[in-house]
Design a protein around this motif. Structure first.
Motif, mmCIF file in Angstrom:
data_model
loop_
_atom_site.group_PDB
_atom_site.id
_atom_site.type_symbol
_atom_site.label_atom_id
_atom_site.label_comp_id
_atom_site.label_asym_id
_atom_site.label_seq_id
_atom_site.Cartn_x
_atom_site.Cartn_y
_atom_site.Cartn_z
ATOM 1 N N LEU A 189 18.981 58.207 44.758
ATOM 2 C CA LEU A 189 17.856 59.086 45.059
ATOM 3 C C LEU A 189 17.024 59.367 43.814
ATOM 4 N N SER A 190 17.684 59.612 42.685
ATOM 5 C CA SER A 190 16.974 59.880 41.436
ATOM 6 C C SER A 190 16.200 58.652 40.973
ATOM 7 N N ASN A 191 16.825 57.488 41.072
ATOM 8 C CA ASN A 191 16.159 56.245 40.692
ATOM 9 C C ASN A 191 14.951 55.985 41.579
ATOM 10 N N LEU A 192 15.097 56.260 42.864
ATOM 11 C CA LEU A 192 13.999 56.079 43.811
ATOM 12 C C LEU A 192 12.842 57.022 43.485
ATOM 13 N N LEU A 193 13.174 58.252 43.125
ATOM 14 C CA LEU A 193 12.145 59.235 42.785
ATOM 15 C C LEU A 193 11.391 58.825 41.523
ATOM 16 N N ILE A 194 12.106 58.316 40.530
ATOM 17 C CA ILE A 194 11.482 57.830 39.299
ATOM 18 C C ILE A 194 10.511 56.694 39.612
ATOM 19 N N ALA A 195 10.934 55.783 40.489
ATOM 20 C CA ALA A 195 10.093 54.645 40.862
ATOM 21 C C ALA A 195 8.840 55.099 41.603
ATOM 22 N N ILE A 196 8.984 56.089 42.476
ATOM 23 C CA ILE A 196 7.843 56.605 43.236
ATOM 24 C C ILE A 196 6.822 57.254 42.305
ATOM 25 N N ASN A 235 10.387 62.410 22.530
ATOM 26 C CA ASN A 235 11.780 62.628 22.201
ATOM 27 C C ASN A 235 12.680 62.300 23.389
ATOM 28 N N ILE A 236 12.174 62.549 24.589
ATOM 29 C CA ILE A 236 12.917 62.234 25.805
ATOM 30 C C ILE A 236 13.113 60.728 25.919
ATOM 31 N N LEU A 237 12.051 59.962 25.639
ATOM 32 C CA LEU A 237 12.150 58.508 25.734
ATOM 33 C C LEU A 237 13.068 57.943 24.655
ATOM 34 N N ASP A 238 13.040 58.551 23.472
ATOM 35 C CA ASP A 238 13.898 58.085 22.382
ATOM 36 C C ASP A 238 15.351 58.487 22.599
ATOM 37 N N ASN A 239 15.551 59.640 23.256
ATOM 38 C CA ASN A 239 16.896 60.163 23.501
ATOM 39 C C ASN A 239 17.026 60.606 24.955
ATOM 40 N N PRO A 240 17.035 59.665 25.895
ATOM 41 C CA PRO A 240 17.017 60.013 27.312
ATOM 42 C C PRO A 240 18.208 60.832 27.776
ATOM 43 N N GLU A 241 19.296 60.833 27.010
ATOM 44 C CA GLU A 241 20.456 61.627 27.401
ATOM 45 C C GLU A 241 20.160 63.129 27.377
ATOM 46 N N LEU A 242 19.057 63.525 26.682
ATOM 47 C CA LEU A 242 18.676 64.937 26.646
ATOM 48 C C LEU A 242 18.303 65.446 28.035
ATOM 49 N N ILE A 243 17.907 64.538 28.924
ATOM 50 C CA ILE A 243 17.554 64.914 30.290
ATOM 51 C C ILE A 243 18.759 65.511 31.023
ATOM 52 N N ASP A 244 19.941 65.021 30.678
ATOM 53 C CA ASP A 244 21.169 65.516 31.324
ATOM 54 C C ASP A 244 21.516 66.882 30.743
ATOM 55 N N LYS A 286 16.275 66.948 39.997
ATOM 56 C CA LYS A 286 15.428 67.780 39.143
ATOM 57 C C LYS A 286 15.261 67.153 37.759
ATOM 58 N N GLU A 287 16.333 66.644 37.200
ATOM 59 C CA GLU A 287 16.273 66.013 35.879
ATOM 60 C C GLU A 287 15.490 64.705 35.928
ATOM 61 N N SER A 288 15.579 63.998 37.049
ATOM 62 C CA SER A 288 14.888 62.711 37.172
ATOM 63 C C SER A 288 13.373 62.887 37.222
ATOM 64 N N ILE A 289 12.904 64.029 37.730
ATOM 65 C CA ILE A 289 11.459 64.295 37.785
ATOM 66 C C ILE A 289 10.885 64.372 36.372
ATOM 67 N N LEU A 290 11.575 65.086 35.484
ATOM 68 C CA LEU A 290 11.134 65.200 34.093
ATOM 69 C C LEU A 290 11.134 63.841 33.415
ATOM 70 N N LEU A 291 12.170 63.070 33.645
ATOM 71 C CA LEU A 291 12.260 61.732 33.066
ATOM 72 C C LEU A 291 11.135 60.840 33.590
ATOM 73 N N ALA A 292 10.870 60.937 34.895
ATOM 74 C CA ALA A 292 9.824 60.108 35.519
ATOM 75 C C ALA A 292 8.458 60.406 34.924
ATOM 76 N N PHE A 293 8.139 61.678 34.703
ATOM 77 C CA PHE A 293 6.843 62.026 34.129
ATOM 78 C C PHE A 293 6.727 61.548 32.683
ATOM 79 N N ALA A 294 7.822 61.615 31.938
ATOM 80 C CA ALA A 294 7.808 61.119 30.559
ATOM 81 C C ALA A 294 7.527 59.626 30.538
ATOM 82 N N LEU A 295 8.142 58.886 31.450
ATOM 83 C CA LEU A 295 7.925 57.446 31.537
ATOM 84 C C LEU A 295 6.517 57.110 32.013
ATOM 85 N N THR A 296 6.003 57.898 32.955
ATOM 86 C CA THR A 296 4.685 57.638 33.538
ATOM 87 C C THR A 296 3.557 57.912 32.560
#
Length: 207
Positions: free
Chosen positions: A34-41, A109-118, A128-138
């Protein structure tokens, strides 16, 4: 339709997803379906919106000028990603990262250290954590999307490819996260992405 260009763009746009997947694989942090799907969307939506903006710009300039401008944007962005790689490498050797990050620095910093999302240390990236990661990537790909759109890439095809590669690259990155290749791909993500974007810009300029 420039299928090859759309493929190249989608691969480049998701290099960071690949690197993030590798980082999570190394640290055994799982990303559920679900998190991976949300990131892709969200990634696909960001691509669609940025390319829509690029399409709007085309109405104010000629087709030839649009192609030159779009290609120039892609080449410059690719050069910037490569320069950013060397700058980052230099400062990592010289000193530790400054803790007083601004908002832009924080997403980097999130992209350099993605484990901070956890944030809850659950070893699993929830919705919830995947949304923040998705916006950083986008956010990292908005400028590239505008430039790609101006050169004439098909917005719907590119958006679909972005969605597919986002899903696949995080999974693939996670699977090889424990191999020796993980350090190579993770470390050189910006360099690889920049090279692909420059190639795409040159390809669109001369076809």
């Amino acid at each position: 339709m420039h299928i090859l260009s759309s493929l190249l763009f989608s691969i480049s746009a998701n290099i960071d997803n690949f690197a993030v997947g590798i980082a999570y694989g190394i640290k055994k942090i799982k990303i559920n379906i679900l998190s991976n799907l949300l990131i892709a969307i969200i990634s696909a939506l960001g691509t669609f919106l940025s390319m829509s903006l690029g399409k709007a710009i085309i109405h104010f300039i000629s087709a030839k000028t649009a192609n030159i401008l779009g290609s120039a944007i892609l080449i410059l962005l690719g050069l910037w990603f490569i320069l950013e790689f060397f700058i980052k490498s230099y400062f990592q050797k010289k000193k530790k990262k400054n803790k007083l990050d601004n908002m832009i620095g924080e997403y980097k910093n999130i992209l350099d250290n993605p484990e901070l999302i956890d944030s809850d240390n659950s070893s699993c990236i929830d919705v919830k954590e995947s949304i923040l990661l998705a916006f950083a990537l986008t956010i990292n790909n908005l400028g590239v999307g505008i430039g790609a759109s101006i050169t004439g890439l098909n917005i719907f095809l590119t958006t679909i490819f972005t969605f597919i590669f986002s899903l696949l690259f995080i999974i693939l990155g996670y699977l090889i996260g424990t191999s020796y290749l993980s350090k190579l791909f993770g470390k050189y993500a910006s360099l690889i992405s920049g090279a692909i974007i420059i190639f795409l810009g040159c390809y669109e300029l001369f076809i």
